[in-house]
Design an enzyme around this catalytic site. Structure first.
Site, PDB file in Angstrom:
ATOM      1  N   ALA A   3     -31.144 -30.097  47.327  1.00  0.00           N
ATOM      2  CA  ALA A   3     -30.940 -29.562  46.162  1.00  0.00           C
ATOM      3  C   ALA A   3     -29.366 -30.037  46.078  1.00  0.00           C
ATOM      4  O   ALA A   3     -28.391 -29.969  46.985  1.00  0.00           O
ATOM      5  CB  ALA A   3     -31.088 -28.246  45.870  1.00  0.00           C
ATOM      6  N   GLU A  17     -43.017 -31.806  50.557  1.00  0.00           N
ATOM      7  CA  GLU A  17     -43.870 -31.504  49.511  1.00  0.00           C
ATOM      8  C   GLU A  17     -42.888 -31.597  48.269  1.00  0.00           C
ATOM      9  O   GLU A  17     -41.660 -31.123  48.290  1.00  0.00           O
ATOM     10  CB  GLU A  17     -44.474 -29.959  49.554  1.00  0.00           C
ATOM     11  CG  GLU A  17     -45.528 -29.980  50.558  1.00  0.00           C
ATOM     12  CD  GLU A  17     -44.988 -29.285  51.866  1.00  0.00           C
ATOM     13  OE1 GLU A  17     -43.869 -28.842  52.048  1.00  0.00           O
ATOM     14  OE2 GLU A  17     -45.723 -29.324  53.068  1.00  0.00           O
ATOM     15  N   ASN A  72     -42.212 -32.792  39.167  1.00  0.00           N
ATOM     16  CA  ASN A  72     -40.849 -33.250  39.455  1.00  0.00           C
ATOM     17  C   ASN A  72     -40.585 -34.641  39.615  1.00  0.00           C
ATOM     18  O   ASN A  72     -40.551 -35.266  40.479  1.00  0.00           O
ATOM     19  CB  ASN A  72     -40.484 -32.426  40.709  1.00  0.00           C
ATOM     20  CG  ASN A  72     -38.907 -32.597  40.825  1.00  0.00           C
ATOM     21  OD1 ASN A  72     -38.236 -33.386  40.303  1.00  0.00           O
ATOM     22  ND2 ASN A  72     -38.356 -31.708  41.656  1.00  0.00           N
ATOM     23  N   TYR A 119     -37.915 -40.164  46.174  1.00  0.00           N
ATOM     24  CA  TYR A 119     -38.606 -40.442  47.457  1.00  0.00           C
ATOM     25  C   TYR A 119     -39.269 -41.684  47.511  1.00  0.00           C
ATOM     26  O   TYR A 119     -39.349 -42.471  48.400  1.00  0.00           O
ATOM     27  CB  TYR A 119     -39.412 -39.288  47.457  1.00  0.00           C
ATOM     28  CG  TYR A 119     -38.924 -38.038  47.513  1.00  0.00           C
ATOM     29  CD1 TYR A 119     -37.724 -37.517  48.387  1.00  0.00           C
ATOM     30  CD2 TYR A 119     -39.627 -36.702  46.880  1.00  0.00           C
ATOM     31  CE1 TYR A 119     -37.409 -36.508  48.151  1.00  0.00           C
ATOM     32  CE2 TYR A 119     -38.864 -35.474  47.074  1.00  0.00           C
ATOM     33  CZ  TYR A 119     -37.777 -35.208  47.508  1.00  0.00           C
ATOM     34  OH  TYR A 119     -37.177 -34.100  47.652  1.00  0.00           O
TER      35      TYR A 119
END
Length: 153
Positions: A66, A99, A104, A111
């Protein structure tokens, strides 16, 4: 990450996730074998992001990543993710899993650009709100980072 970083990490965690980890989780991870706790410090702002990586033999899991809300949109998440990938490769990780919430889209795109591919789904994995998780995998080269695409083989 050090014990001194945990208060700021928890602040970022609470602003980033609907079911945030409490400080005690991070405190326990500081001494856990196989856990890599990374923070991203900037000269003008300490701890603007963090990541949690678990390494077990040749497999790893990106458990949390984050960036503080006020620092998003500056490619810091990408920079932090590269740090995770580098640490994983240094630890001998060959397969890195994670995960991510189905909704999102920003994280899923990050990713994807780093070579993660979807390998499964976990139904109702997340709470608040209930949502499926996409399970992603990136295969790393053993012993270091992947060569540039134009490198001779």
């Amino acid at each position: 990450m050090t014990a001194d970083d945990i208060a700021r990490v928890v602040t970022i965690e609470r602003a980033s996730f609907s079911t945030p980890w409490p400080a005690e989780i991070f405190e326990g991870l500081l001494t856990r074998d196989g856990a890599e706790l990374l923070v991203l410090d900037l000269p003008e702002a300490p701890v603007v992001g963090y990541a949690i990586l678990w390494c077990i033999l040749d497999q790893g899991e990106l458990a949390n990543i984050a960036v503080a809300e006020e620092w998003r949109g500056h490619a810091l998440g990408s920079f932090l993710l590269q740090g995770v990938l580098d640490h994983a490769a240094e630890r001998g990780v060959e397969r890195l899993f994670l995960e991510v919430r189905e909704s999102n889209v920003v994280a899923r795109e990050l990713y994807r650009t780093r070579g993660f591919v979807e390998v499964g789904r976990r139904a109702d994995y997340y709470r608040s709100p209930r949502e499926d998780a996409r399970v992603l995998l990136k295969t790393l080269r053993s012993g270091g980072a992947e060569p540039p695409k134009d490198a001779e083989r």
